[in-house]
Motif scaffolding. Structure first.
Motif, PDB file in Angstrom:
ATOM      1  N   CYS A   1       0.759  -1.156  -0.002  1.00 52.15           N
ATOM      2  CA  CYS A   1       0.095  -0.017   0.050  1.00 52.15           C
ATOM      3  C   CYS A   1       0.656   1.170  -0.072  1.00 52.15           C
ATOM      4  O   CYS A   1       2.121   1.259   0.295  1.00 52.15           O
ATOM      5  CB  CYS A   1      -1.135   0.022   1.418  1.00 52.15           C
ATOM      6  SG  CYS A   1      -0.183  -0.099   2.836  1.00 52.15           S
ATOM      7  N   ALA A   2       0.245   2.397  -0.420  1.00 52.90           N
ATOM      8  CA  ALA A   2       1.055   3.636  -0.357  1.00 52.90           C
ATOM      9  C   ALA A   2       1.106   4.556   1.014  1.00 52.90           C
ATOM     10  O   ALA A   2      -0.266   4.123   1.620  1.00 52.90           O
ATOM     11  CB  ALA A   2       0.383   4.647  -1.416  1.00 52.90           C
TER      12      ALA A   2
ATOM     13  N   PRO B   1       2.968  10.233  -0.866  1.00 47.71           N
ATOM     14  CA  PRO B   1       3.353  10.307  -2.188  1.00 47.71           C
ATOM     15  C   PRO B   1       4.811   9.660  -2.476  1.00 47.71           C
ATOM     16  O   PRO B   1       5.707  10.287  -1.795  1.00 47.71           O
ATOM     17  CB  PRO B   1       3.109  11.689  -2.480  1.00 47.71           C
ATOM     18  CG  PRO B   1       1.990  12.139  -1.577  1.00 47.71           C
ATOM     19  CD  PRO B   1       2.079  11.276  -0.430  1.00 47.71           C
TER      20      PRO B   1
ATOM     21  N   LEU C   1       6.056   3.712  -1.144  1.00 41.62           N
ATOM     22  CA  LEU C   1       5.187   2.472  -0.985  1.00 41.62           C
ATOM     23  C   LEU C   1       5.798   1.506   0.036  1.00 41.62           C
ATOM     24  O   LEU C   1       6.974   1.405   0.250  1.00 41.62           O
ATOM     25  CB  LEU C   1       5.367   1.661  -2.547  1.00 41.62           C
ATOM     26  CG  LEU C   1       4.475   0.495  -2.519  1.00 41.62           C
ATOM     27  CD1 LEU C   1       3.324   0.509  -2.772  1.00 41.62           C
ATOM     28  CD2 LEU C   1       5.233  -0.299  -3.617  1.00 41.62           C
ATOM     29  N   TYR C   2       4.786   0.708   0.720  1.00 40.54           N
ATOM     30  CA  TYR C   2       5.241  -0.063   1.684  1.00 40.54           C
ATOM     31  C   TYR C   2       4.626  -1.435   1.317  1.00 40.54           C
ATOM     32  O   TYR C   2       3.375  -1.512   0.509  1.00 40.54           O
ATOM     33  CB  TYR C   2       4.317   0.282   2.826  1.00 40.54           C
ATOM     34  CG  TYR C   2       3.880  -0.659   4.217  1.00 40.54           C
ATOM     35  CD1 TYR C   2       4.881  -0.616   5.262  1.00 40.54           C
ATOM     36  CD2 TYR C   2       3.195  -1.756   3.843  1.00 40.54           C
ATOM     37  CE1 TYR C   2       4.922  -1.390   6.274  1.00 40.54           C
ATOM     38  CE2 TYR C   2       3.232  -2.615   5.043  1.00 40.54           C
ATOM     39  CZ  TYR C   2       3.986  -2.698   6.123  1.00 40.54           C
ATOM     40  OH  TYR C   2       3.944  -3.480   7.342  1.00 40.54           O
TER      41      TYR C   2
ATOM     42  N   ARG D   1       3.862   4.514   9.222  1.00 42.90           N
ATOM     43  CA  ARG D   1       3.229   5.747   8.895  1.00 42.90           C
ATOM     44  C   ARG D   1       3.362   6.794   9.778  1.00 42.90           C
ATOM     45  O   ARG D   1       3.714   8.107   9.867  1.00 42.90           O
ATOM     46  CB  ARG D   1       1.979   5.606   8.140  1.00 42.90           C
ATOM     47  CG  ARG D   1       1.451   7.275   7.527  1.00 42.90           C
ATOM     48  CD  ARG D   1      -0.085   6.955   7.234  1.00 42.90           C
ATOM     49  NE  ARG D   1      -0.372   6.313   6.053  1.00 42.90           N
ATOM     50  CZ  ARG D   1      -1.008   5.262   6.072  1.00 42.90           C
ATOM     51  NH1 ARG D   1      -1.741   4.964   7.114  1.00 42.90           N
ATOM     52  NH2 ARG D   1      -1.444   4.454   4.899  1.00 42.90           N
TER      53      ARG D   1
END
Length: 254
Positions: free
Chosen positions: A8-9, A12, A15-16, A41
């Motif tokens: 997932c993002a 911007p 990406l993870y 995050r």
């Protein structure tokens, strides 16, 4: 099926991707799949190497503590965790990995004369943590633990994990959640058709790094998506005779 995998993002250009190989049930793997990326995050203080390493290490520690606090005292599930961050800014690209346990991340990079073919080379990005690794054996014995022969029905398969409450009660814990971390800049010359591959040990028990990457390359050459290439690798591992759960994520670096 106790493994979990996702991508997932987080922001911007960030990406993870992660693979979790659960054991003694899927509770720890499911919890980490739901929460670890959120914790990463929340801890991001920048995208330089030191900030990302701190975010990953802190997220592993706090997610492990949160899982143990949120579950009943008789919940003994655990999970490996292999996480990759792909960071792209303007003309720069880098990957940052954190691993606890024996899941693994490898890079398949464009490179003339490489190990896989004339156009790709494979690099193992993470280190496997197994009890019989000399460094892990030394650490476990220094913490008061012992290593047994698993064929005799004793011992464990991973030396680091999240969860595994019974191995977290000592200080230092016999099976810590602390990951080892790695950062790697990806040059423009290395990116064409390049990818990172994360997979649980159900894949690595039957395929070498090079063979696994060849299978992904073959699927991508047929026009399949990264998701379908990961699925094809898992299916190939099962067909090869893997008797473990399997999970994989392919992250394109082009």
């Amino acid at each position: 099926m106790e493994d979990r995998a996702l991508a997932c993002a987080l922001a911007p250009g960030l990406l993870y991707a992660a693979v979790f190989d659960g054991h003694v049930g899927d509770a720890a793997a499911e919890y980490c799949a739901q929460e670890l990326h959120r914790t990463v995050r929340s801890r991001l203080g920048g995208t330089n190497d030191d900030a990302l390493e701190a975010a990953l290490e802190g997220a592993f520690e706090s997610t492990n503590a949160a899982f143990l606090a949120a579950t009943a005292p008789d919940e003994v599930a655990g999970t490996t965790a292999c996480v990759l961050l792909r960071v792209s800014h303007a003309d720069t690209l880098s990957v940052h990995a954190a691993n606890a346990g024996d899941s693994r991340a490898v890079l398949c990079l464009a490179h003339a004369g490489g190990a896989v073919s004339g156009t790709h080379a494979v690099e193992q990005l993470t280190r496997d943590h197994k009890p019989d690794d000399p460094d892990e054996t030394t650490r476990i014995e220094a913490a008061g633990g012992s290593i047994w022969d698993m064929e005799d029905g004793c011992g464990g398969r991973v030396a680091r994990s999240l969860g595994d409450r019974m191995f977290k009660s000592t200080e230092p814990p016999l099976v810590p959640c602390a990951p080892t971390t790695t950062s790697r800049a990806i040059s423009a010359a290395e990116r064409q058709g390049a990818f990172a591959l994360l997979a649980s040990d159900g894949v690595w028990e039957v395929f070498s790094n090079e063979r696994a990457c060849m299978l992904v390359i073959g699927a991508l050459a047929e026009g399949r998506s990264a998701h379908d290439a990961a699925e094809a690798l898992c299916e190939a591992a099962l067909a090869k005779g893997s008797d473990d759960n399997v999970a994989a994520v392919v992250v394109m670096l082009s």
